[in-house]
Motif scaffolding. Sequence first.
Motif, mmCIF file in Angstrom:
data_model
loop_
_atom_site.group_PDB
_atom_site.id
_atom_site.type_symbol
_atom_site.label_atom_id
_atom_site.label_comp_id
_atom_site.label_asym_id
_atom_site.label_seq_id
_atom_site.Cartn_x
_atom_site.Cartn_y
_atom_site.Cartn_z
ATOM 1 N N GLN A 1 -3.670 -1.614 -6.459
ATOM 2 C CA GLN A 1 -4.732 -2.616 -6.423
ATOM 3 C C GLN A 1 -5.823 -2.254 -7.430
ATOM 4 N N HIS B 1 -10.081 -6.059 -6.721
ATOM 5 C CA HIS B 1 -9.206 -6.033 -5.542
ATOM 6 C C HIS B 1 -7.924 -6.839 -5.733
ATOM 7 N N GLU B 2 -7.607 -7.169 -6.976
ATOM 8 C CA GLU B 2 -6.335 -7.851 -7.240
ATOM 9 C C GLU B 2 -5.171 -6.893 -6.969
ATOM 10 N N VAL B 3 -4.162 -7.387 -6.252
ATOM 11 C CA VAL B 3 -2.952 -6.590 -6.047
ATOM 12 C C VAL B 3 -2.077 -6.747 -7.285
ATOM 13 N N GLN C 1 -6.740 -0.503 -13.997
ATOM 14 C CA GLN C 1 -5.544 -0.853 -14.781
ATOM 15 C C GLN C 1 -5.935 -1.220 -16.199
ATOM 16 N N PHE D 1 2.880 -10.114 -9.509
ATOM 17 C CA PHE D 1 2.966 -11.288 -8.638
ATOM 18 C C PHE D 1 2.597 -12.568 -9.384
#
Lengths: 136, 136
Positions: free
Chosen positions: B33, B38-40, B101, B114
């Motif tokens: 994450q 908080h993006e998965v 990331q 996703f």
Amino acid sequence: MTDTTYDNSTELDPRIAARLKRDVKGLVAAVIQQYDTHEVLMVGYMNDEALRRTLTTGRVTFWSRSRQEYWRKGDTSGHVQYVKGVSLDCDGDALLVEVDQVGAACHTGKRSCFLEGGPLPVVEGHRPAEQQNGLS
Amino acid sequence: MTDTTYDNSTELDPRIAARLKRDVKGLVAAVIQQYDTHEVLMVGYMNDEALRRTLTTGRVTFWSRSRQEYWRKGDTSGHVQYVKGVSLDCDGDALLVEVDQVGAACHTGKRSCFLEGGPLPVVEGHRPAEQQNGLS
């Protein structure tokens, strides 16, 4: 004309089923995330039928690996997960399920299963200065 | 005095290792994450040594199930994951890894795996009116 409507009414639509990369037990991992706060609440597992029920009923259903049965989250605890969206990942072995979680996701009463387990000791990493300031 | 300092210097501290519930291949799922949005981003898998490296080096290391080797994210692509925090879940079979990331998490170039797989057709669920307005 191509029919692009999925039919999950009695079984998982074959076009979705064909995209799943199941483990040896026929399962894919399902990451459960609160849809508005984006908190990751728990990880469960789904087989084709659990995914079909999750896509069609508005409620998250898992396959319980320990009890070997379908587990519609909240039926016992009241801590229902209302489905807001489901995405499959690039290689078909993980689902991201956005939900509205009523109460606690964790059986211990904690909002998230990761709050219950808690943090591990970590050495933080930092991107070098030249990758900062929006240059990612 | 109890020594509460974990020692992950050469192997995963036995007190952490004892909490892991590994699958038949010795792996636990790791949800990645983005720490601030908080993006998965993706789901990977770790064995004890991959977790030890993730906890101690500031960089996420997976065990690649397809290549059967350690996979330090970004070594080939440059899309490094800098570790900000790691939590274990209540039953020890899933990790939540908060990262910074760099670039794309997905090998296809998408920010998240996703986003690459995309949404599945879903019937949304809604909590009843009496459970709304902060009564969750």
